[in-house]
Write a protein that holds these residues in place. Structure first.
Motif, mmCIF file in Angstrom:
data_model
loop_
_atom_site.group_PDB
_atom_site.id
_atom_site.type_symbol
_atom_site.label_atom_id
_atom_site.label_comp_id
_atom_site.label_asym_id
_atom_site.label_seq_id
_atom_site.Cartn_x
_atom_site.Cartn_y
_atom_site.Cartn_z
ATOM 1 N N SER A 216 0.823 -1.203 0.000
ATOM 2 C CA SER A 216 0.000 0.000 0.000
ATOM 3 C C SER A 216 0.858 1.255 0.000
ATOM 4 C CB SER A 216 -0.916 0.005 1.223
ATOM 5 O OG SER A 216 -0.162 0.117 2.426
ATOM 6 N N GLY A 217 2.148 1.112 0.380
ATOM 7 C CA GLY A 217 3.082 2.216 0.315
ATOM 8 C C GLY A 217 3.818 2.284 -1.001
ATOM 9 N N GLY A 218 3.311 1.609 -2.016
ATOM 10 C CA GLY A 218 3.877 1.704 -3.352
ATOM 11 C C GLY A 218 5.135 0.882 -3.540
ATOM 12 N N LEU A 219 5.953 1.317 -4.503
ATOM 13 C CA LEU A 219 7.137 0.588 -4.929
ATOM 14 C C LEU A 219 8.386 1.426 -4.720
ATOM 15 C CD1 LEU A 219 6.202 -0.972 -8.398
ATOM 16 C CD2 LEU A 219 6.553 -2.193 -6.267
ATOM 17 N N LEU A 220 9.462 0.756 -4.328
ATOM 18 C CA LEU A 220 10.803 1.329 -4.340
ATOM 19 C C LEU A 220 11.647 0.430 -5.236
ATOM 20 C CD1 LEU A 220 13.124 3.158 -3.412
ATOM 21 C CD2 LEU A 220 13.326 1.718 -1.366
ATOM 22 N N MET A 221 12.131 0.985 -6.356
ATOM 23 C CA MET A 221 12.838 0.186 -7.357
ATOM 24 C C MET A 221 14.302 0.604 -7.423
ATOM 25 S SD MET A 221 9.876 0.188 -10.310
ATOM 26 C CE MET A 221 9.478 1.899 -9.982
ATOM 27 N N PRO A 602 -5.446 -7.176 5.190
ATOM 28 C CA PRO A 602 -5.520 -5.708 5.237
ATOM 29 C C PRO A 602 -5.783 -5.135 3.846
ATOM 30 C CG PRO A 602 -3.675 -6.488 6.543
ATOM 31 C CD PRO A 602 -4.206 -7.683 5.801
ATOM 32 N N ARG A 603 -6.697 -4.169 3.776
ATOM 33 C CA ARG A 603 -7.154 -3.627 2.499
ATOM 34 C C ARG A 603 -6.978 -2.108 2.483
ATOM 35 N NH1 ARG A 603 -12.010 -1.492 0.323
ATOM 36 N NH2 ARG A 603 -12.512 -2.210 -1.791
ATOM 37 N N PHE A 604 -6.424 -1.607 1.388
ATOM 38 C CA PHE A 604 -6.247 -0.167 1.205
ATOM 39 C C PHE A 604 -6.911 0.275 -0.085
ATOM 40 C CE2 PHE A 604 -3.123 -0.692 4.427
ATOM 41 C CZ PHE A 604 -2.865 0.568 4.959
ATOM 42 N N VAL A 605 -7.441 1.480 -0.056
ATOM 43 C CA VAL A 605 -7.893 2.161 -1.262
ATOM 44 C C VAL A 605 -7.051 3.425 -1.392
ATOM 45 C CG1 VAL A 605 -9.787 3.297 -2.458
ATOM 46 C CG2 VAL A 605 -10.228 1.244 -1.083
ATOM 47 N N ALA A 623 2.701 18.680 -9.379
ATOM 48 C CA ALA A 623 1.879 18.808 -8.181
ATOM 49 C C ALA A 623 1.054 17.534 -8.031
ATOM 50 C CB ALA A 623 0.969 20.033 -8.265
ATOM 51 N N GLU A 624 1.007 16.978 -6.821
ATOM 52 C CA GLU A 624 0.311 15.716 -6.579
ATOM 53 C C GLU A 624 -0.501 15.816 -5.294
ATOM 54 O OE1 GLU A 624 0.238 12.774 -8.165
ATOM 55 O OE2 GLU A 624 1.887 12.841 -9.616
ATOM 56 N N TYR A 625 -1.675 15.193 -5.328
ATOM 57 C CA TYR A 625 -2.438 14.971 -4.102
ATOM 58 C C TYR A 625 -2.624 13.471 -3.941
ATOM 59 C CZ TYR A 625 -6.110 14.655 -0.656
ATOM 60 O OH TYR A 625 -6.827 14.324 0.469
ATOM 61 N N PHE A 626 -2.274 12.952 -2.741
ATOM 62 C CA PHE A 626 -2.385 11.520 -2.458
ATOM 63 C C PHE A 626 -3.366 11.312 -1.306
ATOM 64 C CE2 PHE A 626 2.027 12.394 -3.634
ATOM 65 C CZ PHE A 626 2.248 11.502 -4.668
ATOM 66 N N GLN A 627 -4.043 10.176 -1.371
ATOM 67 C CA GLN A 627 -4.840 9.741 -0.233
ATOM 68 C C GLN A 627 -4.737 8.223 -0.108
ATOM 69 O OE1 GLN A 627 -9.420 9.335 0.350
ATOM 70 N NE2 GLN A 627 -8.930 11.425 0.992
ATOM 71 N N ARG A 628 -4.392 7.746 1.104
ATOM 72 C CA ARG A 628 -4.380 6.318 1.432
ATOM 73 C C ARG A 628 -5.375 6.090 2.553
ATOM 74 N NH1 ARG A 628 -0.175 4.908 4.170
ATOM 75 N NH2 ARG A 628 -0.212 2.693 3.663
ATOM 76 N N ARG A 629 -6.238 5.098 2.380
ATOM 77 C CA ARG A 629 -7.183 4.728 3.418
ATOM 78 C C ARG A 629 -7.101 3.212 3.614
ATOM 79 N NH1 ARG A 629 -6.914 9.278 4.245
ATOM 80 N NH2 ARG A 629 -8.578 10.855 4.421
#
Length: 833
Positions: A216-221, A602-605, A623-629
């Motif tokens: 849910s915290g994305g990718l680090l490559m 565990p589930r994230f949107v 410019a970015e807006y992020f939301q994790r729930r």
């Protein structure tokens, strides 16, 4: 899933009837396909026709007639290619090779590809090129994790662990050349690679494709280099340094040695990167002779690429890491012999095979293995104690842990199809087998008031119970059985990159995940897209939403096997009494239970919205807006939500993260660049406390910020030409700056009971400015670069250790371990002239 397969079936049978044209295939110097390269074909005075390469490095130009054309290919991180006399014919394939940027150019008349807004980049990707990592200045430049801290949206905590989009470390999937190298049990980023070895470090915090896994915290490559047809040799920091702390003493020796080249030209290449470290870490707040920690670390990455044929590429690699930390966790509050010796090993072999089919399809298969061994060994068996100022005795726990992961993966990039635009389909599968073995051996802990020490192991049980009674708490531990925990994970995905027009791209996808601990079939749809607003390609809007089901963190599942704790609490209700002054509570048992049969995944949107704009003076704004729930998160809580008792693993944690981020970047000639970013974020959980057998915290589970939360954060870094100086002539200047809100911390009583709410207190605001000058020169036929300057040039304290125990003798938290100002230098050998 059904809708996506139907779209695939329709696309495969309804290709548009368009006049055949040439195809351009773009490969790098090793014959590997280059995706998302910008290709233009022009026959003056006609306008240029522009395309981008697909996953397999190919792009078609339907309707382009036979003739001589000027062909230009650009891709950030590569030198641009341009030829004014390329013969093309309808139905033919023109292969063009482009070369990665090199720190020392071997050809004079080549130019870097200029930056551009990429309409095919759907994810909110942030990238540091290999040259960025080498050129930028940051503390401890031998550790690439410190460079990651200067990627917008990534925050490193006090232990150096990165947190992407406010997530815990285990919620981000870390890939090394396409394989998952996160520590299999706890998800920490422990792998070490020399900073000279990177081609790029990339972070995708949001809008990641369905292939991207279960983070849910994305990718680090982490993408490393490979040799080519030229023999190359680099060396960095091959001269030791000294420091003036309690007198002049040895500082560190941090050699990085990289060499690469052909074994058989045009067919087989090797690459080897060695990084070593010998540190003498000194804390001036400790007495002379007891103030230092010796750290020895080395790592070596070896890679081999074999082009079995022009269409079949086999890549193998082997990475080994070793760490020997004489006094792990040394700090002003934890003297030498109250810390353990830390010995760690890790191994990562991998093999990947790629096959390019004549019709434009690509299939790849890979197998990787990673193992982490960690051993913590105390010095002796003296009784361990903690008072309000320091610790003493021998460290209370010895550990032996081994975590492994076998990973098999396969991906198929299908032939592009035409149906209301172009479809690039991709499907794949990932199978993992994880194991975790752990053994713990603990001795009691005596918690003492004021500056009391521990003359005997049973002091808390035998001392006179008068007003001078020294103990506040006494903890013992039950024997911990050997932990043997296993998990198998299976995942599959399908995604489509649908180019509806040259300006509108939509990327739907779906993935399926299952493991044998939770036993749930989880289907996670994802949808993202981009729209280029203008014909010039200077403005792009991106948006996306996706469901992520996280992988099962084994360290939480195995926690019941780490043993139990028994606590006795001592208090003095009347400080003026002389005998029988002590009120004893306990023993209180603390246990942990995990019933995996009743757990949910565990589930994230996650959703985000982005805007990219090319501003005047070639400044690029993002410019970015992020939301994790997050819902159904794993957390240990007591059955009655009390301060003690039986802790049970539940699905009751909810994570909330919101962030607005703006980034400005300007690239100049010869890889010079500047970057600045601001992030306003909010990272909280409804259950912020992490209870475990080694944590003495006493409190009910409650909401609060995460320990790495920094609501306001500014970043800046750059590498620029400096004015000419006497004798030195032309020089370069490198700088970096971080300013942020201080991290949260907790306050406790001398019995380790939480005071107030979690994270209610914060460290002082953090500000660090690093500045260095660099001179590149020739000596004895070699290119060299000498750099010197200051980390934290303002001399601001910026502490990273806090004593949050509050009692009558220590009424306020105290901060120690100031970073302070430090002179640093670096010398690099860049190869022969």
């Amino acid at each position: 899933m059904r809708a996506l397969l139907l779209t695939l079936a329709i696309a495969c049978t309804a290709a548009a009837q368009t006049a055949a044209g040439p195809t351009v295939a773009v490969v790098d110097e090793n014959g590997v396909a280059v995706a998302s390269a910008r290709v233009s074909v022009q026959a003056p005075p006609a306008a240029a026709v522009r395309r981008e390469t697909d996953y397999t490095g190919r792009c078609a130009f339907p309707g382009v007639a036979a003739g001589l054309y000027t062909v230009r290919v650009e891709k950030e991180g590569f030198y641009a290619f341009e030829s004014a006399a390329v013969q093309v014919t309808p139905g033919s394939t023109v292969e063009i090779g482009i070369t990665h940027l090199q720190e020392v150019r071997e050809v004079v008349d080549v130019h870097e590809s200029p930056p551009a807004i990429d309409p095919a980049q759907v994810s909110s990707k942030e990238t540091l090129s290999g040259l960025d990592v080498v050129n930028m200045v940051f503390p401890a430049t031998h550790d690439y994790r410190n460079a990651i801290n200067f990627i917008p949206g990534v925050v490193s905590d006090q232990s150096g662990q990165p947190h992407v989009a406010g997530a815990q470390s285990y919620q981000t999937v870390t890939l090394l050349d396409g394989f998952n190298v996160s520590q299999p049990a706890n998800g920490l980023l422990l792998i070490r690679v020399g900073t000279d070895a990177f081609r790029s470090i990339q972070v995708e915090p949001s809008r990641e494709p369905a292939e991207a896994g279960k983070g849910s915290g994305g990718l680090l490559m982490l993408n490393t280099g490979i040799g080519d047809d030229h023999f190359r040799f680099w060396a960095t920091n091959f001269i030791p340094s000294v420091q003036n702390k309690h007198g002049w003493r040895f500082d560190q020796f941090l050699p990085l040695i990289t060499f690469s080249g052909p074994i058989i030209k045009h067919r087989i290449w090797f690459y080897n990167s060695f990084d070593g470290e010998y540190d003498n870490l000194i804390y001036t707040a400790l007495p002379v002779g007891q103030d230092n920690d010796h750290i020895i670390r080395f790592g070596n990455l070896t890679k081999l690429q074999t082009n079995i044929t022009s269409r079949n590429i086999l890549t193998t690699s082997f990475l080994v890491n070793h760490l020997h930390d004489q006094y792990a966790f040394l700090s002003p509050q934890s003297p030498q012999f109250s810390n353990p010796k830390d010995v760690e090993y890790s191994y990562f072999p991998s093999i990947k095979d790629q096959h390019y089919f004549a019709n434009g399809m690509l299939a790849e298969a890979g197998l990787g293995f990673v193992q982490y061994d960690i051993n913590l060994t105390p010095y002796g068996s003296n009784p361990y104690f903690v008072n309000t100022q320091t610790t003493g005795g021998s460290f209370y726990v010895s550990t032996e842990t081994t975590a492994t992961r076998w990973q098999a993966l396969g991906n198929v990039y299908l032939l592009p199809q035409q149906w209301h635009g172009r479809h690039d389909f991709k499907v794949g599968i990932d199978v993992d087998r994880i194991s975790y073995d752990a053994h713990y051996n603990r001795q009691p802990i005596s918690y003492l008031s004021d500056n009391n020490t521990l003359p005997s192991a049973d002091l808390c049980l035998t001392a006179a119970q008068n007003a001078q009674f020294p103990c506040t708490r006494y903890s013992t531990f039950s024997p911990a059985p050997l932990v043997e925990q296993y998990n198998s994970e299976v995942s599959a995905y399908a995604e489509d990159r649908w180019s509806i027009t040259n300006r509108l791209l939509v990327e739907p996808g779906v993935r399926w995940d299952w493991d044998n601990i939770v036993h749930h079939n989880n289907v996670a749809p994802r949808l993202a897209g981009t729209y280029v607003v203008d014909d010039a390609g200077t403005t792009k809007i991106s948006a996306g939403i996706g469901v992520i089901y996280e992988s099962t963190p084994i360290f939480l599942i195995a926690r019941p096997f780490a043993g139990t704790r028994q606590d006795i609490f001592f208090s003095i209700p009347n400080s003026s009494c002389t005998v029988n002054c002590i009120t004893t509570t306990g023993p209180v048992n603390t246990t942990f239970t995990a019933d995996t049969g009743n757990l949910e995944t565990p589930r994230f949107v996650n959703w985000s919205l982005g805007l990219e704009k090319k501003l005047p003076a070639a400044i690029y704004m993002k410019a970015e807006y992020f939301q994790r729930r997050g819902t159904n998160g794993f957390v240990y809580d007591s059955r009655a939500n009390s301060t003690t008792g039986d802790f049970v693993l539940e699905n009751t944690r909810e994570d909330h993260y919101d962030a607005f981020q703006i980034t400005l970047r300007r690239n100049f000639r010869e890889t010079y660049s500047v970057m600045g970013a601001y992030t306003r974020s909010h990272a909280r959980s409804n259950q912020a406390l992490d209870f475990n057998v080694d944590s003495p915290i006493l409190a009910p589970q409650q909401p609060g910020p995460y320990p790495w939360g920094a609501p306001n954060r500014f970043l800046a870094w750059g590498y620029l030409p400096f004015f000419s100086l006497p004798i030195l002539h032309q020089t370069e200047v490198a700088y970096s700056m971080e300013a942020r809100t201080g991290f949260p911390f907790n306050e406790y009583t001398d019995q380790q009971q939480l005071i107030g709410k979690p994270g209610e207190q914060r460290f002082p605001e953090y500000f660090s400015l690093n500045l260095q000058l660099e001179k590149r020169f020739h000596l004895f036929g070699y290119y060299l670069a000498l750099r010197g300057g200051f980390d934290n040039i303002t001399g601001r304290c910026d502490p990273y250790v806090v004593n949050g125990v509050i009692d009558a003798s220590h009424p306020e938290p105290t901060f120690t371990a100031c970073l302070g100002r430090a002179f640093t230098s670096r010398i690099r050998l860049l190869g022969r002239k």
